[in-house]
Design an enzyme around this catalytic site. Structure first.
Site, PDB file in Angstrom:
ATOM      1  CD  GLN A 208      -1.085   4.950  -4.582  1.00 26.53           C
ATOM      2  OE1 GLN A 208      -1.981   5.193  -3.760  1.00 26.53           O
ATOM      3  NE2 GLN A 208      -0.932   3.740  -5.081  1.00 26.53           N
TER       4      GLN A 208
ATOM      5  NE  ARG B  52       0.094  -2.750   0.117  1.00 23.11           N
ATOM      6  CZ  ARG B  52       1.321  -2.280   0.063  1.00 23.11           C
ATOM      7  NH1 ARG B  52       1.530  -0.963  -0.065  1.00 23.11           N
ATOM      8  NH2 ARG B  52       2.354  -3.098   0.091  1.00 23.11           N
TER       9      ARG B  52
ATOM     10  CE  LYS C 122       2.920  -6.344  -2.487  1.00 26.36           C
ATOM     11  NZ  LYS C 122       2.372  -4.986  -2.418  1.00 26.36           N
TER      12      LYS C 122
ATOM     13  N   GLY D  40       5.531   8.649  -1.812  1.00 20.31           N
ATOM     14  CA  GLY D  40       6.409   8.391  -2.945  1.00 20.31           C
ATOM     15  C   GLY D  40       7.698   7.669  -2.615  1.00 20.31           C
ATOM     16  CB  ALA D  41      10.189   8.044   0.071  1.00 20.05           C
ATOM     17  CG  ASP D  42       9.267   3.038  -3.712  1.00 20.28           C
ATOM     18  OD1 ASP D  42      10.267   3.725  -4.009  1.00 20.28           O
ATOM     19  OD2 ASP D  42       8.550   2.501  -4.569  1.00 20.28           O
TER      20      ASP D  42
ATOM     21  CE  LYS E 294      12.392   5.798  -5.620  1.00 16.66           C
ATOM     22  NZ  LYS E 294      11.214   5.052  -6.138  1.00 16.66           N
TER      23      LYS E 294
ATOM     24  CG  ASP F 168       2.240  14.972 -13.106  1.00 16.80           C
ATOM     25  OD1 ASP F 168       2.179  13.970 -12.370  1.00 16.80           O
ATOM     26  OD2 ASP F 168       2.914  14.994 -14.162  1.00 16.80           O
TER      27      ASP F 168
ATOM     28  CB  SER G 232       2.733   5.428   3.482  1.00 12.50           C
ATOM     29  OG  SER G 232       2.318   4.202   2.931  1.00 12.50           O
TER      30      SER G 232
END
Length: 330
Positions: free
Chosen positions: A143, A115, A71, A223-225, A229, A164, A296
């Site tokens: 998401q 995914r 990817k 959320g943390a990527d 974060k 939200d 994740s």
């Protein structure tokens, strides 16, 4: 040999979630068992464009199939305002390992959304209470939609509490899912009191307090990527059965990256990687467990497994556009 070109609508049509969840679960098992190759994500930094590219390759050998892919994904925060383009765009190439023929070129943005939801579903399957019926969503963006759809494939979700800051996002969510679920707006505290929770926000200061989390809640921290974060109070991570997708990625850019870098959280606080839970080398949910957390970051093996499912469905149901990408003249 033709290559399938699958645009966002085609990927959406060909993504059968139960099959994708199963394939992603198999991918975690293959990774834990040494039947997958996943080199580290590589970056090309482009400060002159306030952006970057990332490449995510992987190979998976499962009992029934093997596949390889890569990817190519970017992050250009100025795109929406400056060019009318998305911040993040992805392209997935799915290849035949035996011949190296590119079997499909897919919209990687839709694939990533699906995914990522599937990974949360796998974690929920192994870590949430069996009779979970309520799902809390912190964040109502795209998401969050994928989280609900995938998690509902592994637990009988009836009630969905959505928190939200954008009332329009909540209204859109209610409009899409209100007929199938009891969807209602709630505070973050109300959302994280549910049986299962997915957090999908980009914050750097934790917004989920320890005292609001249900006694036996399972949290998918999605959320943390990126470094810095951090959605969950450190006390949640320290009190929970903490499962991660990959040690290197999570300690660098996952939910645990901030407390890990500070030394507040150490390897001793990490229960296992999800693949080890899937294959039974580490325990999933037990009767003695309270809170559980899945950190994740998103792995290339998930992309390859999902691309396999999408490609097979597209082939069988005449989805997408076939093109002659590879010349076969000797």
């Amino acid at each position: 040999m033709e290559t399938l070109l699958l645009n966002p609508a085609a990927v959406e049509e060909a993504t059968q979630l139960p099959a994708v969840v199963s394939a992603v679960e198999d991918a975690f098992a293959a990774y834990a068992g040494g039947d997958a190759q996943m080199p580290a994500k590589s970056y090309i930094d482009l400060p002159q464009y306030d952006g970057d590219f990332r490449s995510m390759p992987a190979y998976i050998q499962s009992d029934d199939w093997d596949g390889a892919g890569i990817k190519w994904v970017n992050s250009h925060p100025g795109n929406p305002e400056d060019h009318g383009l998305p911040t993040v765009m992805g392209t997935m190439i799915y290849s035949d390992p035996e011949t190296a023929v590119p079997l499909a070129i897919l919209d990687g943005t839709t694939l990533t959304r699906k995914r990522t939801g599937a990974a949360a579903a796998v974690a929920t399957k192994h870590l949430a209470i069996e009779d979970a019926t309520s799902l809390g969503l912190v964040g109502a963006g795209v998401q969050a939609h994928a989280q609900l759809e995938a998690i509902a494939a592994v637990r009988d979700i009836e009630t969905v509490v959505v928190a939200d800051q954008d009332p329009d996002a909540i209204a859109d969510f209610e409009g899409e899912y209100g007929d199938a679920f009891d969807v209602r707006e709630g505070s973050i505290a109300e959302a994280v009191g549910c049986d299962v929770v997915s957090t999908t926000t980009p914050v750097e200061d934790p917004i989920v307090p320890r005292d609001a989390v249900g006694e036996h809640t399972h949290i998918n921290a999605m959320g943390a990527d990126a470094e810095g974060k951090h959605e969950l109070d450190d006390a949640i991570l320290l009190d929970a059965k903490l499962v991660i997708d990959d040690h290197a990625q999570c300690t660098h850019s996952g939910e645990i990256n901030v407390p890990y870098a500070a030394g507040t959280l150490t390897d001793a606080d990490i229960h296992a990687e999800l693949g080890d839970v899937v294959v039974g080398d580490a325990e999933g949910r037990t009767d003695a467990d309270g809170i559980s957390v899945f950190d994740s970051t998103g792995l290339a093996i998930q992309d390859v497994a999902s691309a396999h499912v999408v490609y097979e469905y597209a082939q069988d149901h005449d989805v997408g556009t076939a093109m002659e990408l590879v010349g076969t003249d000797a």
